[in-house]
Motif scaffolding. Structure first.
Motif, short mmCIF file in Angstrom:
data_model
loop_
_atom_site.label_atom_id
_atom_site.label_comp_id
_atom_site.label_asym_id
_atom_site.label_seq_id
_atom_site.Cartn_x
_atom_site.Cartn_y
_atom_site.Cartn_z
N CYS B 370 0.82 -1.22 0.00
CA CYS B 370 0.00 0.00 0.00
C CYS B 370 0.85 1.26 0.00
O CYS B 370 0.38 2.31 -0.41
CB CYS B 370 -0.94 0.01 1.20
SG CYS B 370 -0.10 0.31 2.76
N CYS B 375 -0.83 -1.71 5.48
CA CYS B 375 -1.00 -3.14 5.23
C CYS B 375 0.05 -4.01 5.87
O CYS B 375 -0.15 -5.20 6.06
CB CYS B 375 -1.03 -3.40 3.72
SG CYS B 375 0.59 -3.31 2.95
N GLY B 376 1.18 -3.46 6.23
CA GLY B 376 2.19 -4.26 6.92
C GLY B 376 3.12 -5.06 6.02
O GLY B 376 3.98 -5.78 6.51
N CYS B 378 5.51 -4.14 4.23
CA CYS B 378 6.88 -3.63 4.10
C CYS B 378 7.65 -3.70 5.41
O CYS B 378 8.68 -3.05 5.55
CB CYS B 378 6.82 -2.19 3.63
SG CYS B 378 6.03 -1.12 4.85
N CYS B 408 7.69 1.83 4.43
CA CYS B 408 7.03 2.77 3.52
C CYS B 408 6.71 4.10 4.19
O CYS B 408 6.47 5.08 3.50
CB CYS B 408 5.77 2.16 2.93
SG CYS B 408 4.43 1.98 4.12
#
Ligand SMILES: Cc1cc2nc3c(=O)[nH]c(=O)nc-3n(C[C@H](O)[C@H](O)[C@H](O)COP(=O)(O)OP(=O)(O)OC[C@H]3O[C@@H](n4cnc5c(N)ncnc54)[C@H](O)[C@@H]3O)c2cc1C
Ligand code: FES
Ligand SMILES: [Fe+2]
Ligand SMILES: [Fe+2]
Lengths: 403, 436
Positions: B370, B375-376, B378, B408
């Motif tokens: 994302c 969203c986790g 990365c 991110c």
């Protein structure tokens, strides 16, 4: 048997459409059970037949639970007991591959006539027309998409069966080298599930339900407690069927990703059949009583015919031509060139393997002759062939066809 | 009932159902349509992103992120302050997502590129197009810009799909879903309703949807039509805090009491008796106060926490912290990268870059989806050094305690050592699945 079939067809045709399908289906199941004259065969395949063909367990929209009853065979000595299997194990480790390395970025358009999933000659436009099927060019492409997705869906369902059967067989086999080898086959089958499922998911966008006859085979193998029957069924019969089907599609498809995928899968499957031949050869020769052997001879013959005669792709019939009488559909499927090739390739692999493991005895030979399978007797069995020679054979045939 | 007996009875029930259906001429469908089962499988940027400039239409400000340019092919005004943009790939590529996921849309406003999450609201079965619906937030920059200036023919850069607020539709599933939405929170819920009704012929859905007035209801006509078409499988209930005269639906703000009242009412509806609801999964999406109230109500209603799935809209987006970090670290910072403990690479992060952007530019195979902290995908572990991370984001307390950061949305304040963990298989993992 032919008589029964024909009478049933006539009877069925007198009925109104909706009931007709039902009754035809019922007669077909009855015909299957009636063909298994031998009570032992009926016992081995009958219950699975009822669950698959009448109750359609594979299509109930819920997970199916099948009880297994084989014995896990432990050996605390870890013997090096079967050099041929040890060699297969070594080769299997070498032959591992990653699904990710296939060219998944290939853009697959099932309706692109330039890069067809299967060529038009697979279905044979003349054959379709002769049987009263008229399709526009666009419809014909869609039909081919359906047929390919149907075949690959059945491959996928078969691979799920192979995955579990390989695990069971690994538990049950008495050779320790066989167990080690078996672990690689479990891994292979898992990967096959992965690639077929991903291909259907990402490239074809649909999954056909499991064919009732395939369900019957898988169900009966899962429930049979005798390890050698599981072996015979899975490693020789179903793997043979799979090799026939994969080989045909491999030869015919023009879609590069599918071709590459099948090439990788065929290399694994060739090992699997080889293993089945090695494991069963000595067992059938040395360990079985005459009566037990006769039972396996009969079983193998019946299952071979079942596989030849009964994969009628009714799921496609229901999608495309629900109004066409099923008897006519059967005749149509029987005449499709691609399906005939598939039967050829399948028997050319299967019959030599049955010979090699000692199930083509003079007692049953006449039956194979009557079924027109004599010409396959002299072929090479899996242990006399490598995956490369098998693929080469397929490639050569493709080139010859093109010429 | 003891387990084996119960299993047999259930099997017998299915066998009989099949026989009766067959006899009535109702045959099982020959095939089911398949939806890509995870973002990773749908060909989303997970793992090595293309190098900058590879992507058609990726503007300079998208940096190293593998954005995708989509064209607005239709625009529908849903209410006075919500607009639906239907997007398609100008090159004819497919748009695949799992219902409930969102796109990160890159919106250029006044020379700045804002990254905002917008949930996909259309059916996941339709692969040529996908829709997002954007509701104005008062004073909001991206939402108002899109409502005022979006037009057919324009292109939008998007990332994703991402997100774990999803229902993977499966033809074999027979489940009960209770969906509770407020305002623009209907968007992911609408995708779930549309897809699940089409794919799962044995599943049932109850949708409780709260709004202020009748004119604020997004997708009203479409939802009503679905409820008629799937009578008995979709139980639709509108709840309004400011109802018009003669309103027959529910009344009230979706607070704890109203929510409990609606759940009690649901239990009296045919097909949703308490025993059926015992197995239900709950999906909740709406404004923050509503989410809190619903959470309380569900707890009181006896729903275990594990069966409640929530999506927050008021989540991270750039709120000026980037600027603050820049002020604190004016020079490029060096980063050493380890993979599962072993040193593998090093790169530099310029003051205006995030860790993710710099890493991708240096050619590292970092996972992300994302690119906005939602969203986790990365996540990396910070072994040494100090970073500034935009808050709030989707990291859990345990993840923070383990020293994990979201590449991110973080910027180094000093030299760093990070560990990017074992190699992830791009095919299966599904970057977006690793999320909350
Ligand atoms: C996973 C996810 C999915 C989302 N899906 C959708 C969707 O489908 N449709 C949709 O319209 N929006 C959705 N959002 C919200 C969207 O991403 C933006 O946050 C929203 O459009 C506001 O952005 P803005 O630039 O207009 O506001 P900004 O300029 O960033 O903020 C302006 C003011 O509004 C406040 N604010 C920001 N966001 C919200 C909010 N959501 N609710 C209340 N106040 C807010 C800010 O704190 C600030 O005071 C989603 C958010 C997330 C995290
Ligand atoms: S990419 Fe989604 S949180 Fe960083
Ligand atoms: Fe296989
Ligand atoms: Fe196999």
């Amino acid at each position: 048997m032919l008589g029964t079939r024909w009478d049933a067809d006539r009877l069925v045709n007198l009925l109104p459409g909706r009931v007709r399908v039902q009754v035809d289906e019922f007669f077909e199941a009855l015909a299957l059970l009636a063909e298994l004259r031998d009570p032992r065969l009926l016992y081995a395949l009958g219950p699975a037949g009822v669950r698959g063909m009448l109750l359609k367990r594979g299509k109930q929209g819920a997970p199916t639970r099948i009880r297994a009853s084989h014995k896990a065979h432990f050996n605390w000595e870890y013997p090096a007991d079967q050099p041929e299997m040890a060699e297969l194990y070594a080769r299997a480790k070498q032959g591992q591959w990653r699904a990710e390395d296939l060219p998944w970025s290939t853009d697959v358009d099932p309706l692109n006539p330039e890069v067809p999933l299967i060529p038009s000659s697979f279905l044979g436009p003349d054959v379709l027309r002769e049987h009263g099927v008229r399709l526009s060019a666009a419809e014909e492409l869609k039909f081919r998409h359906s047929v390919t997705a149907w075949m690959l869906s059945q491959f996928l369902h078969g691979e799920q069966g192979a995955l579990f059967a390989a695990a069971q067989v690994t538990e049950a086999v008495q050779f320790f080298d066989g167990k080690l080898y078996g672990a690689t086959q479990v891994m292979d089958e898992g990967r096959h599930v992965e690639v077929f499922s991903r291909y259907l998911d990402e490239k074809l966008g649909r999954l056909y339900q499991i064919n009732d006859n395939l369900y019957v085979l898988i169900d009966s193998l899962m429930t049979d407690s005798r390890w050698d029957m599981k072996f015979l069924g899975m490693q020789i019969m179903i793997e043979g069927l799979a090799l026939g089907a994969f080989g045909t599609l491999y030869r015919q498809t023009r879609e590069p990703l599918l071709k590459q995928l099948l090439r990788m899968v065929i290399q694994d499957e060739a090992r699997h059949v080889h293993y089945g031949v090695v494991a069963l050869r000595d067992h059938i020769r040395d360990e079985l009583s005459a009566r037990e052997r006769a039972e396996r001879e009969d079983w193998a013959y019946e299952v071979a015919l079942l596989m030849r005669n009964r994969f009628m792709a009714y799921e496609i019939h229901e999608e495309w031509f629900p109004a066409m009488p099923r008897a006519r559909w059967r005749r149509l499927v029987g005449a499709i060139p691609g399906m005939n090739e598939f039967r050829q390739v399948m028997f050319s692999r299967l019959v030599p393997n049955l010979r090699e493991i000692g199930l083509l005895t003079p007692r049953v030979l006449p039956r194979y002759e009557r079924a027109g399978l004599t010409r396959f007797f002299g072929g090479a069995s899996a242990n006399q062939m490598t995956a490369e020679s098998m693929l080469e054979g397929l490639d050569r045939q493709t080139i010859e066809d093109a010429a | 009932m003891p387990e084996p007996l119960r299993e047999r009875v259930e099997q017998l029930g299915r066998d009989l159902e099949m026989l009766v259906n067959l006899w009535r001429g109702r045959r099982p469908p020959p095939f089911r349509t398949r939806v890509a089962s995870g973002a990773g499988r749908g060909g989303v940027a997970a793992g090595p992103g293309p190098s900058p400039g590879d992507e058609p239409g990726a503007g300079p400000r998208a940096g190293a992120l593998a954005t995708r340019a989509l064209e607005i092919v239709a625009l529908t005004r849903e209410t006075d302050d919500a607009v639906t943009l239907t997007l398609a790939d100008p090159d004819g590529g497919e748009l695949r997502f799992v219902p409930g996921q969102f796109f990160t849309v890159l919106v250029d406003v006044g020379g700045e590129t804002l990254r905002r999450a917008y949930s996909l609201s259309s059916s996941a079965l339709e692969r040529e197009r996908a829709s997002v619906t954007i509701k104005r937030v008062s004073g909001g920059r991206a939402s108002n810009h899109l409502n005022d200036h979006a037009a057919v023919g324009q292109r939008l850069l998007v990332l994703g799909p991402s997100g774990a607020f999803t229902v993977a539709p499966s033809p074999a599933a027979r489940r009960v879903l209770v969906l509770i939405a407020g305002g623009s929170g209907i968007t992911p819920i609408a995708a779930i309703v549309r897809t699940v009704l089409a794919v799962e012929t044995s599943s049932k859905i109850a949708l409780i949807y709260g709004n202020r007035g009748a004119a604020d209801i997004i997708f009203r006509a479409q939802l009503d039509a679905l409820a008629r078409e799937h009578e008995g499988r979709l139980e639709l209930r509108h709840v309004l805090s400011d109802p018009p005269a003669g309103w027959a639906g529910g009344v009230g703000l979706l607070d704890r009491e109203t929510c409990l009242h609606e759940l009690a009412r649901l239990e009296t509806r045919p097909g949703f008796d308490p025993e059926t609801l015992d197995d239900a999964e709950y999906f909740v999406c709406g404004p923050e106060p509503m989410m809190e109230a619903v959470r309380d109500a569900l707890r009181e209603f006896g729903v275990p926490r594990a069966r409640v799935h929530e999506e927050r809209f008021s989540q991270p987006h750039l709120r000026g912290q980037g600027a603050r970090a820049r002020a604190r670290a004016p020079r490029p910072q060096g980063v050493q990268v380890r993979r599962a403990g072993l040193p593998v690479a090093g790169f530099e992060v310029a003051p205006e870059q995030t860790l993710l952007e710099a890493g991708l530019t240096a050619g590292l195979p970092l996972s992300y989806s994302c690119a906005m902290g939602g969203c986790g995908a990365c996540k990396v572990r910070l072994v040494e050094g100090e970073v500034e991370m935009e808050e709030p984001n989707c990291l859990t307390d345990e993840e923070r305690a383990r020293g994990e950061v979201l590449a991110c949305v973080c910027r180094p304040l000093a030299g760093l050592v990070i560990d990017i963990g074992p190699r992830r298989a791009p095919g299966l993992g599904g970057a977006a699945r690793g999320g909350r």
